[in-house]
Design a protein around this motif. Structure first.
Motif, PDB file in Angstrom:
ATOM      1  N   SER A 133       0.658  -0.931   0.264  1.00 16.62           N
ATOM      2  CA  SER A 133       0.127  -0.157  -0.128  1.00 16.62           C
ATOM      3  C   SER A 133       0.647   1.718   0.204  1.00 16.62           C
ATOM      4  O   SER A 133       0.815   2.022   1.086  1.00 16.62           O
ATOM      5  CB  SER A 133      -0.920   0.181   1.260  1.00 16.62           C
ATOM      6  OG  SER A 133      -1.240  -0.583   1.241  1.00 16.62           O
ATOM      7  N   THR A 134       1.913   1.636  -0.852  1.00 15.43           N
ATOM      8  CA  THR A 134       2.716   2.352  -0.965  1.00 15.43           C
ATOM      9  C   THR A 134       1.893   3.677  -1.630  1.00 15.43           C
ATOM     10  O   THR A 134       2.144   4.094  -3.372  1.00 15.43           O
ATOM     11  CB  THR A 134       3.626   2.100  -1.886  1.00 15.43           C
ATOM     12  OG1 THR A 134       4.811   1.132  -0.976  1.00 15.43           O
ATOM     13  CG2 THR A 134       5.052   3.279  -1.835  1.00 15.43           C
ATOM     14  N   PHE A 135       1.300   4.407  -0.630  1.00 17.68           N
ATOM     15  CA  PHE A 135       0.505   6.059  -1.915  1.00 17.68           C
ATOM     16  C   PHE A 135       1.524   7.085  -1.110  1.00 17.68           C
ATOM     17  O   PHE A 135       0.786   7.851  -2.479  1.00 17.68           O
ATOM     18  CB  PHE A 135      -0.528   5.869  -1.363  1.00 17.68           C
ATOM     19  CG  PHE A 135      -1.979   4.644  -1.200  1.00 17.68           C
ATOM     20  CD1 PHE A 135      -1.921   3.887  -0.183  1.00 17.68           C
ATOM     21  CD2 PHE A 135      -2.407   4.691  -2.335  1.00 17.68           C
ATOM     22  CE1 PHE A 135      -2.829   3.171  -0.883  1.00 17.68           C
ATOM     23  CE2 PHE A 135      -3.293   4.006  -2.704  1.00 17.68           C
ATOM     24  CZ  PHE A 135      -3.810   2.338  -1.859  1.00 17.68           C
ATOM     25  N   ARG A 155      -3.553  -0.746  -6.271  1.00 19.46           N
ATOM     26  CA  ARG A 155      -4.362  -0.952  -7.635  1.00 19.46           C
ATOM     27  C   ARG A 155      -5.521   1.035  -7.310  1.00 19.46           C
ATOM     28  O   ARG A 155      -5.231   1.333  -8.324  1.00 19.46           O
ATOM     29  CB  ARG A 155      -5.311  -1.813  -7.274  1.00 19.46           C
ATOM     30  CG  ARG A 155      -5.188  -2.881  -7.626  1.00 19.46           C
ATOM     31  CD  ARG A 155      -6.203  -4.076  -7.675  1.00 19.46           C
ATOM     32  NE  ARG A 155      -5.564  -5.555  -8.283  1.00 19.46           N
ATOM     33  CZ  ARG A 155      -5.129  -6.398  -7.726  1.00 19.46           C
ATOM     34  NH1 ARG A 155      -4.561  -6.143  -6.422  1.00 19.46           N
ATOM     35  NH2 ARG A 155      -4.902  -7.561  -8.437  1.00 19.46           N
ATOM     36  N   GLU A 156      -4.911   1.145  -6.411  1.00 18.56           N
ATOM     37  CA  GLU A 156      -6.332   2.343  -6.304  1.00 18.56           C
ATOM     38  C   GLU A 156      -5.114   3.858  -6.136  1.00 18.56           C
ATOM     39  O   GLU A 156      -5.564   4.494  -4.993  1.00 18.56           O
ATOM     40  CB  GLU A 156      -6.457   1.688  -4.985  1.00 18.56           C
ATOM     41  CG  GLU A 156      -7.344   0.611  -4.432  1.00 18.56           C
ATOM     42  CD  GLU A 156      -6.724  -0.018  -4.346  1.00 18.56           C
ATOM     43  OE1 GLU A 156      -5.719   0.560  -4.196  1.00 18.56           O
ATOM     44  OE2 GLU A 156      -6.810  -1.342  -3.960  1.00 18.56           O
ATOM     45  N   ILE A 157      -4.109   3.881  -7.039  1.00 15.14           N
ATOM     46  CA  ILE A 157      -2.952   5.139  -7.196  1.00 15.14           C
ATOM     47  C   ILE A 157      -3.854   5.514  -8.289  1.00 15.14           C
ATOM     48  O   ILE A 157      -3.551   4.898  -9.319  1.00 15.14           O
ATOM     49  CB  ILE A 157      -1.766   4.578  -6.855  1.00 15.14           C
ATOM     50  CG1 ILE A 157      -0.731   5.552  -6.328  1.00 15.14           C
ATOM     51  CG2 ILE A 157      -1.231   3.657  -8.658  1.00 15.14           C
ATOM     52  CD1 ILE A 157       0.518   5.290  -6.300  1.00 15.14           C
ATOM     53  N   ILE A 172      13.615   3.832  -7.757  1.00 12.22           N
ATOM     54  CA  ILE A 172      13.058   2.288  -7.358  1.00 12.22           C
ATOM     55  C   ILE A 172      12.361   2.543  -8.452  1.00 12.22           C
ATOM     56  O   ILE A 172      11.339   4.068  -9.418  1.00 12.22           O
ATOM     57  CB  ILE A 172      12.683   3.304  -6.274  1.00 12.22           C
ATOM     58  CG1 ILE A 172      12.987   3.249  -4.532  1.00 12.22           C
ATOM     59  CG2 ILE A 172      11.122   1.913  -5.477  1.00 12.22           C
ATOM     60  CD1 ILE A 172      13.729   1.916  -4.126  1.00 12.22           C
ATOM     61  N   GLU A 173      12.425   1.356  -9.274  1.00 13.23           N
ATOM     62  CA  GLU A 173      12.004   0.802  -9.929  1.00 13.23           C
ATOM     63  C   GLU A 173       9.910   0.610  -9.697  1.00 13.23           C
ATOM     64  O   GLU A 173       9.791   0.401  -8.635  1.00 13.23           O
ATOM     65  CB  GLU A 173      12.298  -0.849 -10.960  1.00 13.23           C
ATOM     66  CG  GLU A 173      13.634  -1.329 -10.995  1.00 13.23           C
ATOM     67  CD  GLU A 173      14.056  -2.638 -11.392  1.00 13.23           C
ATOM     68  OE1 GLU A 173      13.450  -3.204 -11.434  1.00 13.23           O
ATOM     69  OE2 GLU A 173      15.357  -2.612 -11.862  1.00 13.23           O
ATOM     70  N   LEU A 174       9.696   0.847 -10.845  1.00 10.90           N
ATOM     71  CA  LEU A 174       8.098   1.133 -10.523  1.00 10.90           C
ATOM     72  C   LEU A 174       7.593  -0.083 -10.707  1.00 10.90           C
ATOM     73  O   LEU A 174       7.637  -0.119 -12.317  1.00 10.90           O
ATOM     74  CB  LEU A 174       7.447   2.605 -11.045  1.00 10.90           C
ATOM     75  CG  LEU A 174       8.275   3.486  -9.977  1.00 10.90           C
ATOM     76  CD1 LEU A 174       6.953   5.031  -9.901  1.00 10.90           C
ATOM     77  CD2 LEU A 174       7.125   3.069  -7.964  1.00 10.90           C
ATOM     78  N   GLU A 175       6.371  -0.494 -10.995  1.00 12.97           N
ATOM     79  CA  GLU A 175       5.608  -2.051 -11.424  1.00 12.97           C
ATOM     80  C   GLU A 175       3.774  -1.461 -11.591  1.00 12.97           C
ATOM     81  O   GLU A 175       3.846  -1.236 -10.035  1.00 12.97           O
ATOM     82  CB  GLU A 175       6.265  -2.970 -10.926  1.00 12.97           C
ATOM     83  CG  GLU A 175       4.659  -4.433 -11.309  1.00 12.97           C
ATOM     84  CD  GLU A 175       6.000  -5.719 -10.953  1.00 12.97           C
ATOM     85  OE1 GLU A 175       7.054  -6.157 -11.304  1.00 12.97           O
ATOM     86  OE2 GLU A 175       4.505  -6.700 -10.996  1.00 12.97           O
ATOM     87  N   ALA A 176       3.436  -1.492 -12.626  1.00 10.40           N
ATOM     88  CA  ALA A 176       1.576  -1.371 -12.226  1.00 10.40           C
ATOM     89  C   ALA A 176       0.991  -2.821 -12.489  1.00 10.40           C
ATOM     90  O   ALA A 176       1.178  -2.935 -13.610  1.00 10.40           O
ATOM     91  CB  ALA A 176       1.508  -0.206 -12.771  1.00 10.40           C
ATOM     92  N   VAL A 177       0.049  -2.289 -11.745  1.00 10.73           N
ATOM     93  CA  VAL A 177      -1.379  -3.997 -12.017  1.00 10.73           C
ATOM     94  C   VAL A 177      -1.649  -2.987 -13.802  1.00 10.73           C
ATOM     95  O   VAL A 177      -1.840  -1.370 -13.512  1.00 10.73           O
ATOM     96  CB  VAL A 177      -2.303  -4.100 -11.229  1.00 10.73           C
ATOM     97  CG1 VAL A 177      -2.864  -5.119 -12.123  1.00 10.73           C
ATOM     98  CG2 VAL A 177      -1.597  -4.198 -10.231  1.00 10.73           C
ATOM     99  N   TYR A 346      -6.895   3.251 -14.172  1.00  9.27           N
ATOM    100  CA  TYR A 346      -6.287   5.162 -14.161  1.00  9.27           C
ATOM    101  C   TYR A 346      -7.174   5.792 -14.455  1.00  9.27           C
ATOM    102  O   TYR A 346      -6.555   6.992 -15.030  1.00  9.27           O
ATOM    103  CB  TYR A 346      -4.592   5.291 -14.681  1.00  9.27           C
ATOM    104  CG  TYR A 346      -3.663   3.983 -13.857  1.00  9.27           C
ATOM    105  CD1 TYR A 346      -3.261   2.207 -14.962  1.00  9.27           C
ATOM    106  CD2 TYR A 346      -3.150   3.764 -12.032  1.00  9.27           C
ATOM    107  CE1 TYR A 346      -3.186   1.431 -13.974  1.00  9.27           C
ATOM    108  CE2 TYR A 346      -2.996   2.847 -12.003  1.00  9.27           C
ATOM    109  CZ  TYR A 346      -2.811   1.306 -12.739  1.00  9.27           C
ATOM    110  OH  TYR A 346      -1.910   0.605 -12.596  1.00  9.27           O
ATOM    111  N   LYS A 347      -8.521   6.320 -14.292  1.00  9.86           N
ATOM    112  CA  LYS A 347      -9.110   6.851 -15.088  1.00  9.86           C
ATOM    113  C   LYS A 347     -10.363   6.877 -14.034  1.00  9.86           C
ATOM    114  O   LYS A 347     -10.925   5.781 -13.959  1.00  9.86           O
ATOM    115  CB  LYS A 347      -9.995   6.841 -16.676  1.00  9.86           C
ATOM    116  CG  LYS A 347      -7.910   6.816 -17.823  1.00  9.86           C
ATOM    117  CD  LYS A 347      -8.745   7.457 -19.320  1.00  9.86           C
ATOM    118  CE  LYS A 347      -7.535   6.333 -19.923  1.00  9.86           C
ATOM    119  NZ  LYS A 347      -7.800   6.801 -21.363  1.00  9.86           N
TER     120      LYS A 347
END
Lengths: 347, 256
Positions: A133-135, A155-157, A172-177, A346-347
């Motif tokens: 939960s890294t917001f 998911r909720e970012i 830091i590498e970023l990975e998104a669903v 993301y919309k």
């Protein structure tokens, strides 16, 4: 941008990589865990047994196969463990130490803490799971202190929040669903138990075993598992039930009816999320890896998802409006349905 | 006897205070839009000092903008309550507490209990190890070592319907708070009352609460704002027998 694709069996590795997966991720559901905890409490957030690698032998073969295609292997330990479970997981990590796993995806704070101190246990890089939960950049800074290389974004970012994380910590590498499983609740804080459907399934499997010859029941169980376990499980998801909803007594009736309708709609059914048309924006925000959720899906569904995402990434060079149109057309072509705002990540 | 703390999320809920309480919890665990403004913090600080009550500030999961907002109230809190307690539900707040020399305690969103109310009904079907897990929190040896290294001695828990077993926490010298009567089940950023998280928050959630019934649950779930809760009045007497229980945190209303 690279695709991180789900795998749940050795036979899936080559097809998923050949379809376009740059990295694979998988979970281990060991025989010991199954004996102690059954299906109700998974070690890796997937309660269907067929969604996970079965034992160390299969895991070793998965790693060899992936590496032979120059694909990295992410092994997920994305649950929160009690004291006894933690000890079992540590034992698993000691067992797999020699397998050259590329990346461990971890959500448990205790596991992160011990892996920071014992990096040589597996030699793998560390990723914080989306259950972390890294917001905020403060949270990212906290996790960075454990020596992580990558974070899987929750998911909720929003896109602006992702950009802010990237600006605060560009190393830091970023990975998104980007596909499937759009949870309604923050997964890192959700305590609904998703394994309930499998209790019914396990009961049915026991009856079946007594009624038919063992080779028939094994084959039939496997077939039924692939086709119906996902259905059985989702029917029991606490976030997808058909609730009767009553407003508290002081609610004015007109307002109550409106909100009851909204709440019913919220809980109605399971959402297959998609972030494909946001790939250009995700890249602008600094996301380098897109994750396809769905380790429990059938192989043919996984291949379809990987091919769709691969086509989307290849289309990213198109200008913005054209890319959006291409995304919608491709989605319809692959999934035989139009996309909808309710699916959008993301919309 | 455990310390008795009253948890309120709004200033007007001080009306629930009487002589039975030793500590006030003030703030929000689930939504940064509902963090109290600095002026309310000042009023609560004033009230607790006049009434000889201890005060714990409660903070939620936050994005970076929320952290900036939280810093203002942490700074204020530290001025009047040096070394005061802050309940954190986001690990990003640990560093923020350290900046102001405040004492963090680990909120219930971070203690990783299994709270689904349906668990109670299926416990008898489960293997003994699974039954044990469902009564425990997610505090394990690595987690306990982290807490010790960071001088964090206090964690917060919900009173689980299926029973509780915090032997490990007691053995590791952790103090426990127990929240009654409302346990949280799940929380979201896709808040129904804020256009699924995309609207400007007008705190519409404050006007509504709902009960959700389904045959798989013995009792209704409670929905307020972005969070689902269960109600556990049942365990009230037994919980006082839990060793290591330092504090009961009582919520007079759903804590949203």
């Amino acid at each position: 941008m690279k695709i991180v694709a789900p795998v749940s069996a050795l036979k899936e590795v080559f097809p998923v990589i050949d379809a376009g997966g740059d990295e694979i991720y998988c979970g281990l559901f060991s025989p010991q865990w199954l004996a102690d905890y059954g299906d109700i409490d998974s070690s890796n957030r997937r309660h269907c047994r067929h969604a996970s690698i079965k034992d160390y032998g299969e895991l070793a073969a998965v790693v060899r196969a992936a590496h032979s295609r120059n694909a990295k292997v992410n092994l997920v330990f994305n649950e929160f463990y009690s004291a006894d479970q933690y000890r079992m997981i540590l034992h698993q990590l000691e067992e797999i130490g020699r397998l050259k796993i590329d990346n461990l995806v971890i959500s448990d704070l205790g596991l992160l803490h011990i892996m920071r101190k014992n990096k040589n246990l597996t030699g793998a890089d560390l990723t914080v799971s989306l259950l972390g939960s890294t917001f905020s950049s403060s949270a990212l800074s906290f996790y960075k202190s454990f020596g992580i290389k990558r974070v899987v974004l929750p998911r909720e970012i929003s896109l602006s929040e992702i950009r802010e994380l990237r600006d605060s910590m560009p190393d830091i590498e970023l990975e998104a669903v980007a596909l499937n499983c759009k949870c309604k609740y923050i997964e890192g804080f959700c305590t609904f138990q998703h394994g309930f459907g499998f209790i019914k399934y396990a009961q049915c499997a026991k009856v079946l075993k007594k009624m038919v010859p063992s080779f028939v029941s094994a084959a039939l169980s496997s077939f039924l598992a692939q086709r119906y376990e996902k259905h059985l499980s989702r029917r029991n998801f606490g976030c997808c039930l058909g609730y009767d909803i009553i407003a508290d007594p002081q609610e004015a009736s007109g307002a109550a009816d409106y909100w009851i309708g909204r709440i019913k709609s919220y809980f109605d059914g399971f959402l297959e999320g998609c972030g494909a048309c946001s790939l250009q924006s995700l890249e602008d925000c600094g996301v380098q890896f897109v994750k396809i959720a769905g380790r429990e899906n059938r192989l043919r569904d996984k291949l379809e998802d990987v091919r769709f995402m691969k086509r989307m990434i290849e289309s990213m060079r198109l200008p913005g409006d054209e890319f959006q149109r291409a995304a919608k057309e491709l989605y319809r072509k692959f999934y035989k349905r139009g996309c909808s705002q309710q699916y959008c990540y993301y919309k | 006897m455990p310390e008795k703390a009253l948890f309120i999320t709004k200033l007007e809920d001080v009306k629930y205070l009487d002589n039975n309480w030793e500590r006030l919890y003030f703030g929000n665990e689930f939504c940064q839009h509902l963090l109290p403004p600095p002026e309310d913090i000042i009023k609560v600080i004033d009230f607790t000092k006049k009434n000889n009550l201890d005060l714990s500030l409660v903070t939620p999961v936050l994005n970076s903008a929320g952290v900036l907002k939280a810093r203002d109230i942490l700074r204020l809190f530290a001025e009047y309550y040096p070394g005061g307690e802050v309940v954190i539900n986001d690990w990003g707040m640990l560093g923020e507490c350290r900046k102001y020399s405040l004492e963090p305690i680990v909120g219930r969103l971070l203690t990783k209990q299994k709270r689904d109310p349906r668990i109670k009904k299926i416990m008898f079907r489960l293997a003994p190890m699974a039954q044990k897990r469902f009564k425990e929190s997610g505090i394990n040896p690595g987690y306990a070592a982290f807490l010790k290294e960071n001088n964090i001695k206090h964690i917060e828990l919900d009173c689980l319907l299926q029973g509780m077993d915090e032997t490990f926490c007691r053995a590791n010298g952790l103090c426990l708070s127990l929240y009654l009567p409302y346990g949280y089940i799940s929380t979201t950023r896709r808040c129904i009352f804020n256009n699924n998280g995309f609207g400007h928050c007008s705190k519409e959630c404050q006007k509504h609460s709902f009960r959700l019934r389904h045959p798989s649950f013995d009792n209704a779930l409670l929905l307020k704002g972005n969070t689902l809760f269960f109600d556990n009045k049942i365990g009230s007497k037994d919980v006082l027998m839990i060793d290591g229980l330092k504090r009961i945190v009582y919520q007079p209303t759903l804590p949203i």
